[in-house]
Design a protein around this motif. Structure first.
Motif: not given
Length: 230
Positions: A224-230, A209-222
């Protein structure tokens, strides 16, 4: 050390105190100790009584107060367990610290498994954590579960909770959309932080998921926690 030396006596000669400091310097600043952890603990008692405080001893031998304090946990072990350390059947200060946190009868059961080389330091730490999470579970069942899970890799992600109104249930639902609910092993939440433990498959899905969206794992976790899921 000399069995005739009474550790509980009120005063020690300067010679005995110097001997205690020398023993501590020789055996606490190296991985190759010449004496058992019980003997180190005994010498530490003498040094503290002679010099005045644990901090002063730590400064004198060149260790942090936190590091030298670990050796005091030997005093919290029951006699049967302490004997295993005296004989060096168990010789890890990390294990001693964790064993000291168990109830007496559990302490002995776990220590015997360590002495038989059936448990290592990581196992004892895991048993202690599972004991906290499952206070009604028998210690033998906890040991069994830890042994059986050795080859199951788990990964932990911690993040700050930005919304005070979000529930643990909502957070779990958010993450299950990305890493699937069956890969969420455990979730712990307080008012500020949340910790999620996931399986290796969950970690792989998070990485994808992180790679697909050009995010670090830490950014992805943050996100996802907010519900901002692509």
């Amino acid at each position: 050390m000399n069995d005739k030396l009474e550790i509980n006596q009120e005063h020690f000669s300067e010679k005995v105190i110097d001997k205690a400091i020398a023993a501590l310097i020789k055996n606490t600043r190296t991985t190759k100790r010449h004496i058992s952890l019980v003997e180190i603990s005994d010498w530490l008692k003498i040094a503290v009584k002679g010099i005045g405080s644990l901090k002063k001893v730590a400064d004198m031998i060149g260790l942090s107060n936190k590091m030298i304090r670990q050796f005091t946990y030997i005093n919290k072990l029951i006699p049967e367990v302490k004997e295993l350390f005296r004989k060096r059947d168990i010789d890890s200060i990390d294990i001693a610290v964790h064993l000291s946190m168990f109830e007496n009868h559990e302490q002995l059961i776990v220590a015997k498994e360590v002495a038989k080389k059936k448990l290592n330091s990581a196992d004892v730490r895991a048993i202690r954590e599972l004991r906290k999470d499952a206070p009604t579970l028998g210690i033998n069942e906890i040991i069994k579960r830890v042994k059986s899970s050795r080859n199951i890799k788990q990964y932990i992600a911690e993040f700050i909770i930005t919304s005070q109104n979000v529930s643990e249930e909502q957070l779990r639902d958010n993450f299950s959309k990305v890493i699937k609910d069956e890969n969420i092993i455990k979730m712990k939440k307080d008012d500020l932080f949340c910790e999620i433990t996931m399986s290796s498959e969950g970690k792989q899905l998070l990485q994808k998921y992180s790679s697909k969206n050009g995010l670090t794992k830490a950014q992805a976790v943050s996100l996802i926690a907010k519900g901002d899921i692509n």
